[in-house]
Write an enzyme that holds these catalytic residues in place. Structure first.
Site, mmCIF file in Angstrom:
data_model
loop_
_atom_site.group_PDB
_atom_site.id
_atom_site.type_symbol
_atom_site.label_atom_id
_atom_site.label_comp_id
_atom_site.label_asym_id
_atom_site.label_seq_id
_atom_site.Cartn_x
_atom_site.Cartn_y
_atom_site.Cartn_z
ATOM 1 N N LYS A 184 0.827 -1.202 0.000
ATOM 2 C CA LYS A 184 0.000 0.000 0.000
ATOM 3 C C LYS A 184 0.870 1.265 0.000
ATOM 4 O O LYS A 184 2.093 1.185 0.201
ATOM 5 C CB LYS A 184 -0.925 -0.031 1.237
ATOM 6 C CG LYS A 184 -1.917 -1.204 1.222
ATOM 7 C CD LYS A 184 -2.803 -1.176 2.459
ATOM 8 C CE LYS A 184 -3.761 -2.362 2.488
ATOM 9 N NZ LYS A 184 -4.623 -2.340 3.690
ATOM 10 N N TYR A 228 -12.003 -2.879 -3.116
ATOM 11 C CA TYR A 228 -12.554 -2.902 -1.763
ATOM 12 C C TYR A 228 -14.086 -2.893 -1.752
ATOM 13 O O TYR A 228 -14.699 -2.544 -0.742
ATOM 14 C CB TYR A 228 -11.992 -1.734 -0.944
ATOM 15 C CG TYR A 228 -10.575 -1.981 -0.459
ATOM 16 C CD1 TYR A 228 -10.273 -3.062 0.382
ATOM 17 C CD2 TYR A 228 -9.530 -1.142 -0.837
ATOM 18 C CE1 TYR A 228 -8.987 -3.297 0.835
ATOM 19 C CE2 TYR A 228 -8.223 -1.370 -0.385
ATOM 20 C CZ TYR A 228 -7.963 -2.446 0.448
ATOM 21 O OH TYR A 228 -6.691 -2.680 0.897
ATOM 22 N N PHE A 267 -15.460 3.241 7.075
ATOM 23 C CA PHE A 267 -14.097 3.614 6.686
ATOM 24 C C PHE A 267 -13.857 3.535 5.176
ATOM 25 O O PHE A 267 -12.756 3.815 4.712
ATOM 26 C CB PHE A 267 -13.070 2.738 7.427
ATOM 27 C CG PHE A 267 -13.242 1.258 7.197
ATOM 28 C CD1 PHE A 267 -12.711 0.631 6.069
ATOM 29 C CD2 PHE A 267 -13.920 0.470 8.121
ATOM 30 C CE1 PHE A 267 -12.863 -0.725 5.850
ATOM 31 C CE2 PHE A 267 -14.086 -0.899 7.911
ATOM 32 C CZ PHE A 267 -13.550 -1.497 6.771
ATOM 33 N N ARG A 286 -1.135 -14.605 4.058
ATOM 34 C CA ARG A 286 -1.880 -13.932 5.141
ATOM 35 C C ARG A 286 -1.145 -14.098 6.473
ATOM 36 O O ARG A 286 -1.153 -13.205 7.306
ATOM 37 C CB ARG A 286 -3.298 -14.507 5.250
ATOM 38 C CG ARG A 286 -4.196 -14.217 4.057
ATOM 39 C CD ARG A 286 -4.797 -12.836 4.059
ATOM 40 N NE ARG A 286 -5.772 -12.634 5.110
ATOM 41 C CZ ARG A 286 -6.582 -11.564 5.176
ATOM 42 N NH1 ARG A 286 -6.517 -10.615 4.243
ATOM 43 N NH2 ARG A 286 -7.426 -11.426 6.158
ATOM 44 N N THR A 318 -5.120 -7.924 10.726
ATOM 45 C CA THR A 318 -5.499 -6.646 10.097
ATOM 46 C C THR A 318 -5.037 -5.430 10.889
ATOM 47 O O THR A 318 -4.546 -4.465 10.312
ATOM 48 C CB THR A 318 -7.038 -6.603 9.903
ATOM 49 O OG1 THR A 318 -7.420 -7.742 9.123
ATOM 50 C CG2 THR A 318 -7.471 -5.341 9.191
ATOM 51 N N ARG A 321 2.917 -6.679 9.171
ATOM 52 C CA ARG A 321 2.169 -5.644 9.898
ATOM 53 C C ARG A 321 2.637 -5.537 11.351
ATOM 54 O O ARG A 321 2.718 -4.448 11.905
ATOM 55 C CB ARG A 321 0.673 -5.942 9.830
ATOM 56 C CG ARG A 321 0.073 -5.687 8.440
ATOM 57 C CD ARG A 321 -1.324 -6.259 8.348
ATOM 58 N NE ARG A 321 -2.035 -5.870 7.140
ATOM 59 C CZ ARG A 321 -3.174 -6.421 6.736
ATOM 60 N NH1 ARG A 321 -3.724 -7.397 7.465
ATOM 61 N NH2 ARG A 321 -3.761 -6.019 5.637
ATOM 62 N N ASN A 341 -1.856 -0.089 7.361
ATOM 63 C CA ASN A 341 -1.342 -1.429 7.683
ATOM 64 C C ASN A 341 -0.508 -2.051 6.558
ATOM 65 O O ASN A 341 -0.370 -3.269 6.473
ATOM 66 C CB ASN A 341 -2.457 -2.355 8.183
ATOM 67 C CG ASN A 341 -3.505 -2.656 7.127
ATOM 68 O OD1 ASN A 341 -3.390 -2.214 5.982
ATOM 69 N ND2 ASN A 341 -4.509 -3.429 7.494
ATOM 70 N N HIS A 391 -1.683 -5.501 1.498
ATOM 71 C CA HIS A 391 -2.911 -6.270 1.297
ATOM 72 C C HIS A 391 -2.556 -7.667 0.798
ATOM 73 O O HIS A 391 -1.648 -7.824 -0.011
ATOM 74 C CB HIS A 391 -3.794 -5.594 0.241
ATOM 75 C CG HIS A 391 -4.894 -6.492 -0.269
ATOM 76 N ND1 HIS A 391 -6.102 -6.619 0.395
ATOM 77 C CD2 HIS A 391 -4.944 -7.343 -1.328
ATOM 78 C CE1 HIS A 391 -6.851 -7.501 -0.262
ATOM 79 N NE2 HIS A 391 -6.181 -7.955 -1.308
ATOM 80 N N GLU A 401 -9.250 -11.000 -7.615
ATOM 81 C CA GLU A 401 -8.356 -9.843 -7.467
ATOM 82 C C GLU A 401 -7.250 -9.860 -8.528
ATOM 83 O O GLU A 401 -6.898 -8.817 -9.084
ATOM 84 C CB GLU A 401 -7.774 -9.797 -6.050
ATOM 85 C CG GLU A 401 -8.843 -9.441 -5.012
ATOM 86 C CD GLU A 401 -8.359 -9.427 -3.576
ATOM 87 O OE1 GLU A 401 -9.128 -8.978 -2.706
ATOM 88 O OE2 GLU A 401 -7.214 -9.870 -3.294
HETATM 89 P P1 DAT Z 1 -7.487 -7.259 5.606
HETATM 90 O O1 DAT Z 1 -6.736 -6.176 4.848
HETATM 91 O O2 DAT Z 1 -6.657 -7.817 6.732
HETATM 92 O O3 DAT Z 1 -8.052 -8.326 4.693
HETATM 93 P P2 DAT Z 1 -10.207 -6.225 5.835
HETATM 94 O O4 DAT Z 1 -10.501 -6.901 4.535
HETATM 95 O O5 DAT Z 1 -11.137 -6.473 6.984
HETATM 96 O O6 DAT Z 1 -8.720 -6.534 6.327
HETATM 97 O O7 DAT Z 1 -10.178 -4.657 5.598
HETATM 98 C C1 DAT Z 1 -9.558 -4.107 4.450
HETATM 99 C C2 DAT Z 1 -8.766 -2.898 4.859
HETATM 100 O O8 DAT Z 1 -9.636 -1.884 5.337
HETATM 101 C C3 DAT Z 1 -7.779 -3.147 6.004
HETATM 102 O O9 DAT Z 1 -6.547 -3.655 5.554
HETATM 103 C C4 DAT Z 1 -7.649 -1.783 6.593
HETATM 104 C C5 DAT Z 1 -9.016 -1.176 6.399
HETATM 105 N N1 DAT Z 1 -9.860 -1.349 7.587
HETATM 106 C C6 DAT Z 1 -10.450 -2.479 8.015
HETATM 107 N N2 DAT Z 1 -11.138 -2.285 9.141
HETATM 108 C C7 DAT Z 1 -10.980 -0.973 9.441
HETATM 109 C C8 DAT Z 1 -11.429 -0.130 10.489
HETATM 110 N N3 DAT Z 1 -12.194 -0.607 11.473
HETATM 111 N N4 DAT Z 1 -11.044 1.177 10.481
HETATM 112 C C9 DAT Z 1 -10.267 1.659 9.491
HETATM 113 N N5 DAT Z 1 -9.806 0.924 8.467
HETATM 114 C C10 DAT Z 1 -10.155 -0.366 8.453
HETATM 115 MG MG MG Z 2 -9.589 -8.268 3.326
#
Ligand code: DAT
Ligand code: MG
Length: 149
Positions: free
Chosen positions: A9, A49, A57, A85, A91, A102, A112, A115, A126
């Protein structure tokens, strides 16, 4: 062989972590099959996303991903989706285990670093979203017989 989509990212790029992150996947034993350094359009970020579009968010996440270039990659290997992962960590970096990307480099969920696809089917969609077939190289590492029985 399984493939997964990995993206460094904007924060990972800006903080100079590209080399270290690629190195972790290489030394683990996975093979790079596609990579590009690119700016991300809002349209692409919103598609990528899309599953989170109702979350509070979502807007700031799309702003962040489009704010500065990313490194988009496809990595290949046995169980690479799950293993990537594990290398990436949980996350929220504040609770990601030390030794994970991370866990070693981040402090907040909105920054973080990286991805990784969360399942084989997600990885397939993807990869198709980010790469054309011609951008992916099918090759075999000379280390393969030393990595796999
Ligand atoms: P991951 O990236 O571990 O698959 P995710 O798919 O739940 O996690 O979320 C995608 C991204 O969105 C994550 O890397 C960071 C952001 N994100 C997730 N939950 C969040 C939150 N509660 N507040 C802010 N950003 C968030
Ligand atoms: Mg995810």
């Amino acid at each position: 062989m399984e493939r997964t989509f990995i993206m460094i990212k904007p924060d990972g790029v800006q903080r100079g972590l590209i080399g270290d992150i690629i190195s972790r996947f290489e030394t683990k034993g996975f093979s790079l099959v596609g990579m590009k350094f690119m700016s991300v359009s809002r349209e692409l970020a919103e598609k990528h996303y899309g599953v989170h579009k109702e979350r509070p968010f979502f807007g700031s996440l799309v702003d962040f991903i489009t704010s500065s270039p990313v490194v988009a990659m496809v990595w290949e290997g046995d169980s690479v989706v799950t293993s990537a992962r594990t290398l990436i960590g949980a996350t929220n970096p504040i609770t990601s285990a030390p030794g994970t990307i991370r866990g070693d480099y981040g402090v907040t969920i909105g920054r973080n670093i990286i991805h990784g696809s969360d399942a084989i089917e997600t990885a397939q969609s993807e990869i198709a979203l980010w790469f054309s077939e011609e951008e992916l190289a099918t090759w075999e590492s000379c280390a393969k017989s030393w990595l796999y029985e």
